[in-house]
Design an enzyme around this catalytic site. Structure first.
Site, PDB file in Angstrom:
ATOM      1  N   HIS A 263       0.842  -1.195   0.000  1.00 23.68           N
ATOM      2  CA  HIS A 263       0.000   0.000   0.000  1.00 23.68           C
ATOM      3  C   HIS A 263       0.873   1.239   0.000  1.00 23.68           C
ATOM      4  O   HIS A 263       1.916   1.263   0.645  1.00 23.68           O
ATOM      5  CB  HIS A 263      -0.943   0.023   1.221  1.00 23.68           C
ATOM      6  CG  HIS A 263      -2.111   0.933   1.022  1.00 23.68           C
ATOM      7  ND1 HIS A 263      -2.053   2.282   1.260  1.00 23.68           N
ATOM      8  CD2 HIS A 263      -3.353   0.677   0.543  1.00 23.68           C
ATOM      9  CE1 HIS A 263      -3.211   2.822   0.962  1.00 23.68           C
ATOM     10  NE2 HIS A 263      -4.021   1.875   0.506  1.00 23.68           N
ATOM     11  N   ASP A 314      -7.965  -5.253  -0.491  1.00 24.29           N
ATOM     12  CA  ASP A 314      -8.459  -6.159  -1.522  1.00 24.29           C
ATOM     13  C   ASP A 314      -8.072  -7.617  -1.302  1.00 24.29           C
ATOM     14  O   ASP A 314      -8.524  -8.493  -2.046  1.00 24.29           O
ATOM     15  CB  ASP A 314      -7.960  -5.706  -2.907  1.00 24.29           C
ATOM     16  CG  ASP A 314      -8.598  -4.403  -3.329  1.00 24.29           C
ATOM     17  OD1 ASP A 314      -9.713  -4.114  -2.854  1.00 24.29           O
ATOM     18  OD2 ASP A 314      -7.987  -3.652  -4.107  1.00 24.29           O
TER      19      ASP A 314
HETATM   20  N1  ACO Z   1       4.150  -7.339  -4.906  1.00 22.81           N
HETATM   21  C1  ACO Z   1       5.472  -7.347  -5.009  1.00 22.81           C
HETATM   22  N2  ACO Z   1       6.265  -6.297  -4.727  1.00 22.81           N
HETATM   23  C2  ACO Z   1       5.645  -5.192  -4.290  1.00 22.81           C
HETATM   24  C3  ACO Z   1       4.254  -5.095  -4.154  1.00 22.81           C
HETATM   25  C4  ACO Z   1       3.492  -6.232  -4.477  1.00 22.81           C
HETATM   26  N3  ACO Z   1       2.165  -6.223  -4.373  1.00 22.81           N
HETATM   27  N4  ACO Z   1       3.915  -3.866  -3.701  1.00 22.81           N
HETATM   28  C5  ACO Z   1       5.060  -3.199  -3.570  1.00 22.81           C
HETATM   29  N5  ACO Z   1       6.099  -3.997  -3.922  1.00 22.81           N
HETATM   30  C6  ACO Z   1       7.517  -3.662  -3.914  1.00 22.81           C
HETATM   31  C7  ACO Z   1       7.921  -3.095  -5.270  1.00 22.81           C
HETATM   32  O1  ACO Z   1       8.398  -4.090  -6.129  1.00 22.81           O
HETATM   33  C8  ACO Z   1       8.991  -2.110  -4.894  1.00 22.81           C
HETATM   34  O2  ACO Z   1      10.171  -2.829  -4.620  1.00 22.81           O
HETATM   35  P1  ACO Z   1      11.596  -2.249  -5.059  1.00 22.81           P
HETATM   36  O3  ACO Z   1      11.708  -0.938  -4.335  1.00 22.81           O
HETATM   37  O4  ACO Z   1      12.529  -3.307  -4.631  1.00 22.81           O
HETATM   38  O5  ACO Z   1      11.471  -2.086  -6.532  1.00 22.81           O
HETATM   39  C9  ACO Z   1       8.499  -1.555  -3.560  1.00 22.81           C
HETATM   40  O6  ACO Z   1       7.688  -2.580  -2.987  1.00 22.81           O
HETATM   41  C10 ACO Z   1       7.695  -0.285  -3.720  1.00 22.81           C
HETATM   42  O7  ACO Z   1       6.655  -0.526  -4.671  1.00 22.81           O
HETATM   43  P2  ACO Z   1       5.909   0.600  -5.466  1.00 22.81           P
HETATM   44  O8  ACO Z   1       5.133  -0.052  -6.573  1.00 22.81           O
HETATM   45  O9  ACO Z   1       6.855   1.704  -5.856  1.00 22.81           O
HETATM   46  O10 ACO Z   1       4.966   1.144  -4.342  1.00 22.81           O
HETATM   47  P3  ACO Z   1       3.695   2.001  -4.558  1.00 22.81           P
HETATM   48  O11 ACO Z   1       3.494   2.809  -3.370  1.00 22.81           O
HETATM   49  O12 ACO Z   1       3.739   2.738  -5.840  1.00 22.81           O
HETATM   50  O13 ACO Z   1       2.610   0.848  -4.736  1.00 22.81           O
HETATM   51  C11 ACO Z   1       0.718  -0.415  -4.786  1.00 22.81           C
HETATM   52  C12 ACO Z   1       1.454   0.703  -4.052  1.00 22.81           C
HETATM   53  C13 ACO Z   1       0.420   0.042  -6.228  1.00 22.81           C
HETATM   54  C14 ACO Z   1      -0.609  -0.674  -4.085  1.00 22.81           C
HETATM   55  C15 ACO Z   1       1.574  -1.684  -4.802  1.00 22.81           C
HETATM   56  O14 ACO Z   1       1.834  -2.133  -3.504  1.00 22.81           O
HETATM   57  C16 ACO Z   1       0.958  -2.782  -5.641  1.00 22.81           C
HETATM   58  O15 ACO Z   1       1.153  -2.817  -6.870  1.00 22.81           O
HETATM   59  N6  ACO Z   1       0.197  -3.715  -5.016  1.00 22.81           N
HETATM   60  C17 ACO Z   1      -0.499  -4.746  -5.741  1.00 22.81           C
HETATM   61  C18 ACO Z   1      -1.792  -4.187  -6.321  1.00 22.81           C
HETATM   62  C19 ACO Z   1      -2.837  -3.978  -5.252  1.00 22.81           C
HETATM   63  O16 ACO Z   1      -3.054  -4.823  -4.391  1.00 22.81           O
HETATM   64  N7  ACO Z   1      -3.538  -2.847  -5.348  1.00 22.81           N
HETATM   65  C20 ACO Z   1      -4.648  -2.523  -4.410  1.00 22.81           C
HETATM   66  C21 ACO Z   1      -4.296  -1.374  -3.538  1.00 22.81           C
HETATM   67  S1  ACO Z   1      -5.589  -0.995  -2.412  1.00 22.81           S
HETATM   68  C22 ACO Z   1      -6.801  -0.266  -3.371  1.00 22.81           C
HETATM   69  O17 ACO Z   1      -6.513   0.449  -4.253  1.00 22.81           O
HETATM   70  C23 ACO Z   1      -8.227  -0.534  -3.147  1.00 22.81           C
END
Ligand code: ACO
Length: 378
Positions: A263, A314
């Site tokens: 998140h 989710d």
């Molecule tokens: N799976 C694997 N790695 C992850 C995940 C994940 N779900 N979420 C974050 N990371 C890792 C990234 O790979 C990144 O690692 P790195 O720095 O080594 O490259 C680090 O954590 C930061 O990730 P970002 O994508 O830059 O974080 P951001 O704040 O942009 O992402 C997000 C938030 C989009 C929710 C992300 O965690 C994600 O893609 N999750 C999966 C999708 C999801 O469940 N979305 C629902 C969110 S809740 C809602 O909207 C209702």
């Protein structure tokens, strides 16, 4: 800093772009409140109708106010016949979120308050949209399956009526409570991508239906509301508790993005996920589908141990919705059916204290160059 002194912040992370009285989100401590009321109290002790009133008016309703809101929501449940006819014309495999976005646009064409952005008109539209969205989601689902829509039932609550319009049978009190609490948990969440979209559209002085149609488009994406469907597809792919270890190892080795984890704002944990976990456990047990809960719990433990990623809202809503009998591709529309309360409340708030949302971009393209006429281009 760019040449005009602005700083580039990718994804607007950490940027505060609005003032709000609606949602108090404490990401570090994993706490969430609507208008001062803790999310756990609202999910357990209030109905979705009460939460709608709270978000639209800033206060929990008295019994008389709740009666009025409930009666008005019930009266607004019908959708225009032309919309149902339009569902029949859509390809059978139309994504339900695409159908929902088109529905919102069509409801806007028919809304008696049209493009009136006054508070009174917006409150009426918020109420109508909340009821009509539920009816449109269920009617589209029935029509794509070759069935007739189930008419709204005036004696049922918003949550019970939704489930009744979806399946054609009246849900039990336990199922209704779980679904009602889910709508509340999804109702509002500060400047998430879809709500920010509704505010951006509103900031141009556009109208509520246009803003909500944009919000539906933003919610659809798998990094936002679309994640729930992806979680359930993952659980179905895993299939059995015994397969979780192999799946996790492979997913981690392939550096897969794991849906339902992570998140932008919560670091300590998403309070909604904790509540939904308990609800999923009960619903999966009651429905005789406990294995989906068990797979989710084991996957959560493996991924958290390996990557310290937290489950978001989710993650546990997926086995919950599945065990309530909601088709997987309707998970995101169901989230929209809850989030409509927050979208509309944010739209009203934005109209009342508006400034055009218009950030800048850092230009990284080609430098200034001479124009080449078409016949001289290679
Ligand atoms: N799976 C694997 N790695 C992850 C995940 C994940 N779900 N979420 C974050 N990371 C890792 C990234 O790979 C990144 O690692 P790195 O720095 O080594 O490259 C680090 O954590 C930061 O990730 P970002 O994508 O830059 O974080 P951001 O704040 O942009 O992402 C997000 C938030 C989009 C929710 C992300 O965690 C994600 O893609 N999750 C999966 C999708 C999801 O469940 N979305 C629902 C969110 S809740 C809602 O909207 C209702």
């Amino acid at each position: 800093m760019d040449k005009e002194g602005s700083q580039l912040i990718r994804g607007l992370e950490g940027v505060v772009a609005a003032e709000t009285r609606l949602c108090d989100l404490d990401g570090k401590n994993g706490r969430l409140a609507y208008c001062g009321y803790d999310i756990e109290d609202l999910a357990r002790r209030a109905t979705f109708e009460e939460v709608c009133h709270l978000l639209w008016h800033g206060e929990l309703p008295t019994a008389a106010q709740l009666d009025r809101t409930t009666v008005a929501l019930i009266a607004a449940r019908e959708i225009p016949r032309e919309l149902v006819q339009a569902f029949a014309l859509m390809p059978k495999d139309t994504d339900p979120m695409r159908a929902l976005q088109a529905s919102v646009a069509m409801l806007g064409m028919r809304d008696p308050d049209g493009t009136d952005n006054s508070r009174a008109a917006n409150l009426r539209k918020a109420l109508r949209l909340t009821s009509q969205l539920a009816t449109a989601i269920c009617a589209h689902h029935r029509v794509r399956q070759g069935q007739s829509p189930v008419p709204p039932a005036p004696d049922l609550s918003h949550a019970a009526n939704f489930l009744s319009m979806l399946s054609g049978t009246r849900p039990s009190a336990i199922v209704t409570k779980a679904f009602d609490a889910s709508l509340t948990l999804y109702a509002e969440h500060e400047l998430n991508a879809s709500t920010f979209t509704t505010r951006t559209i509103t900031s141009t002085q556009s109208d509520m239906h246009s803003a909500v149609a944009g919000g539906v488009g933003a919610l659809k994406g798998p990094l936002h509301g679309g994640a729930g469907e992806a979680v359930m597809r993952t659980l179905l792919e895993i299939g059995e508790v015994a397969n979780v270890d192999v799946f996790s190892e492979r997913a981690l080795a392939e550096k897969r993005r794991l849906m339902g984890f992570g998140h932008r704002v919560y670091t300590a944990g998403d309070p909604r996920a904790a509540i939904l976990r308990g609800m999923a456990e009960e619903a999966c047990r009651q429905s005789g589908q406990f294995k989906w809960y068990e797979i989710a719990v084991k996957l959560h433990a493996r991924i958290n141990a390996a990557k310290k990623l937290i489950p978001n809202v989710d993650f546990y809503s997926a086995p919950l919705f599945y065990s309530l009998g909601i088709p997987v591709d309707l998970f995101t529309p169901v989230i929209a059916a809850g989030r409509i309360a927050g979208w509309t409340a944010n739209i009203i708030e934005q109209h009342e204290d508006n400034r055009l949302i218009r950030p800048r971009a850092d230009y990284t393209g080609a430098g200034r160059r001479a124009f080449t006429p078409l016949d001289k281009r290679a």
